[in-house]
Design an enzyme around this catalytic site. Structure first.
Site, mmCIF file in Angstrom:
data_model
loop_
_atom_site.group_PDB
_atom_site.id
_atom_site.type_symbol
_atom_site.label_atom_id
_atom_site.label_comp_id
_atom_site.label_asym_id
_atom_site.label_seq_id
_atom_site.Cartn_x
_atom_site.Cartn_y
_atom_site.Cartn_z
ATOM 1 N N GLY A 214 7.421 -11.966 1.560
ATOM 2 C CA GLY A 214 6.770 -10.399 1.291
ATOM 3 C C GLY A 214 5.183 -10.053 2.177
ATOM 4 O O GLY A 214 5.793 -8.935 3.199
ATOM 5 N N ASP A 345 -0.674 -3.650 -1.311
ATOM 6 C CA ASP A 345 -0.909 -5.183 -1.852
ATOM 7 C C ASP A 345 -0.840 -6.032 -3.425
ATOM 8 O O ASP A 345 -0.788 -6.645 -3.879
ATOM 9 C CB ASP A 345 -1.236 -6.120 -1.262
ATOM 10 C CG ASP A 345 -0.645 -7.834 -0.938
ATOM 11 O OD1 ASP A 345 0.844 -7.931 -0.460
ATOM 12 O OD2 ASP A 345 -0.933 -8.217 -1.696
ATOM 13 N N ASP A 347 1.729 -5.652 -5.655
ATOM 14 C CA ASP A 347 3.151 -6.372 -6.148
ATOM 15 C C ASP A 347 3.500 -6.893 -7.835
ATOM 16 O O ASP A 347 2.269 -7.351 -7.868
ATOM 17 C CB ASP A 347 3.300 -6.811 -4.945
ATOM 18 C CG ASP A 347 2.975 -8.529 -4.521
ATOM 19 O OD1 ASP A 347 2.933 -9.480 -3.833
ATOM 20 O OD2 ASP A 347 1.415 -8.835 -4.413
#
Length: 574
Positions: A214, A345, A347
């Protein structure tokens, strides 16, 4: 998952370090086959689908990386319990040939343990004595591109075979008896940023595996391969080619404003929506499997680039989401997004867990849960994906959803916040979920960066704040209320994962080498042992004969830069 670094601008340095490690590993004597010892392996049970289905109640073996298809990491044995755990002693220590970050969750089948290391080594050892049966070393390809260390989190086992994903983006099948390579298949192109660290899942003759990457502009996926020969059966893309703009959400699940400029995003999307091909969305951790409904549940990581959102307008589905798909066909069932248009970020990486919890009316229902880097545990109705509740914040939250700036904007949690990839555990007796959390205050910096073609692509940086303390916290959350039941603070951030048992215990490791047992009800520390290197992997438990063992890897961790080691410690009562 680029957030896994504890020093300023660490991702760039870590990438160079990782590439250096990969080059040195490739230069080692790597044969792609197994080295066996003179000691013969005892007869293995052929792990059947029925055994895998019933693994949650199997106190003899540990057949899934997270214990069962439900992934509760709950062990039903109770020989070791809250009353006697203070007497726990090392039974043996197994040292591997690889001195580097360890995140493996060993598999145990009929007294044989299978464990992995960084750079895709696999060992088969006696789970009672630690004697080695065989050692497989994967022959790495010329290109290895990894975000957060050359880790591997374990193998899947079934029908006499082991299955492992590799950091050069392959899936390999090994003979469990000998360690010999049976077949391998290329999952994706490592030159474009794809790699594999998750433990795959075996179910009904299929191997399910997602992808890392990613931080490199990949297009994420979960793929199913035929367990017999490695042929591709289906692919579910975690970045859809249509509809990835979503609903243009302006708030997160807690109702807080995301500070998005929707009009500007819609205008940008109208000009170009082709960016889905580099939108990220890695799937880092093993899916949970509901055999009754033939559904696989997994979470999807951050979009690419991590911090520069202007180049990717929209909600960026299915990043930062939980997704349910059909197990047989790989088709979409539902999704729930935790952080639309993520530019922090944060995630979704900690594995999904299937369990039960009370809904708003007090009725006990089937749920699927996830521990977020936001610091919340999210509890969703399993069949529909409807949010039932989110937990109280397990770590501090400040300036939530402040937008990154060129000079840096401070927000808590930082990009390493909350529950990282660390697997949680759920104890059905206490009705609690146990989560290992990080607290690392950071500033978020944005930079306009075009797609660099398979190279690190953060679109800025996240920097720790030297003047602010970093620490960890093991937290117990009541599933039926979302309330925090107890907390155990640690001097360093927690990464690794949790084990809970019917003996009323919670096991968790720390970066300073301590491996500890807590009372599952109260959080009181009952026992500890220092392993000499960071215990940043999830523990497992099993029995050989009449003795229960607890095993955990102590190899340190790349993401928080804890002390490296090369060992698996195994404990039992004297």
């Amino acid at each position: 998952m680029a957030s896994h670094y504890s020093t300023s601008w660490r991702p760039v340095a870590a990438l160079a370090l990782a590439c250096g490690f990969a080059a040195s590993a490739a230069a080692q004597e790597v044969t792609g086959s197994a080295t066996t010892t003179t000691r013969p392996m005892p007869a293995l049970t052929s792990v059947t689908q029925s055994m895998l289905d019933g693994a949650a109640n199997d106190s003899k073996n540990w057949l899934h990386s997270n214990g069962s298809y439900d992934q509760t990491r709950y062990y039903t044995g109770k020989q070791i319990n809250a009353k006697n755990v203070a007497r726990l002693k090392p039974a043996f220590v197994f040292q591997t040939a690889v001195l580097e970050s360890m995140e493996t969750a060993p598999i145990v089948d009929n007294g044989v343990m299978f464990l992995t290391t960084s750079f895709n080594h696999v060992y088969a050892i006696d789970a009672k004595t630690g004697e080695e049966y065989w050692h497989y070393k994967h022959k790495l390809g010329p290109i290895v591109t990894v975000c957060c260390g050359n880790n591997n989190r374990g193998v899947a086992i079934a029908e006499g075979k082991l299955y492992m994903g590799t950091i050069d983006a392959k899936l390999v099948a090994l003979d469990a008896k000998t360690g010999n390579l049976l077949w391998e298949t290329q999952i994706a192109d490592p030159d474009k940023g794809y790699s594999e660290t998750m433990a795959p899942a075996y179910v009904d003759g299929k191997i399910l595996i997602g992808t890392n990457g990613g931080e490199y502009g990949i297009r994420g996926f979960v793929k199913a391969f035929d367990a017999k020969d490695g042929k591709l059966l289906w692919t579910f893309y975690s970045i859809p080619d249509k509809g990835h703009e979503g609903v243009w959400a302006t708030k997160d699940p807690t109702g807080r404003d995301l500070h998005r400029s929707i009009d500007a995003e819609k205008a940008a999307f109208a000009k170009d929506s082709s960016f889905y091909q580099q939108l990220g969305g890695g799937v880092w951790m093993t899916p949970a499997i509901d055999k009754k409904t033939h559904t696989a549940f997994f979470v999807v990581g951050n979009p690419s680039p991590d911090l520069y959102g202007a180049i990717r307008p929209g909600d960026n589905l299915y990043t930062d989401s939980m997704v349910a798909i059909d197990l047989d066909k790989g088709t979409y069932k539902w999704h729930y997004q935790f952080v639309p248009h993520d530019v922090w970020d944060l995630d979704a990486v900690s594995p999904t867990i299937l369990t039960q919890a009370k809904d708003a009316s007090g009725k006990m229902v089937d749920v699927v849960i996830h521990g977020g880097k936001t610091g919340h545990i999210y509890i969703l109705e399993r069949n529909t994906g409807k949010l039932i509740r989110y937990s109280e914040a397990m770590i501090p939250q400040e300036n939530m959803w402040v937008l990154p700036t060129k000079d840096g904007a401070r927000m808590l949690p930082g990009a390493n916040g909350g529950v990282e990839w660390s697997p949680m555990a759920v104890n059905p007796i206490t009705r609690m979920a146990y989560a290992a959390n990080l607290h690392q205050p950071m500033t978020y910096h944005v930079e306009e960066v075009p797609y660099p073609g398979g190279k690190l692509w953060l679109g800025g940086a996240f920097k720790t704040i030297p003047s602010e303390d970093q620490w960890g916290q093991l937290v117990a959350v009541n599933l039926d209320t979302g309330k925090v039941a107890w907390k155990a603070k640690t001097p360093q951030p927690l990464i690794g994962g949790v084990l809970t048992t019917a003996g009323g215990l919670v096991f968790n490791g720390e970066a300073n080498g301590w491996f500890k047992a807590f009372d599952a009800k109260t959080g009181r520390e009952l026992w500890k042992f220092n392993c000499g290197a960071g215990v940043n992997a999830p523990a497992v438990s099993y029995m050989v004969g009449s003795t229960q063992y607890v095993a955990v890897a102590a190899g340190g961790n790349n993401q928080i830069d804890s002390k490296r080691g090369n060992s698996v410690f195994v404990f039992a009562l004297p």
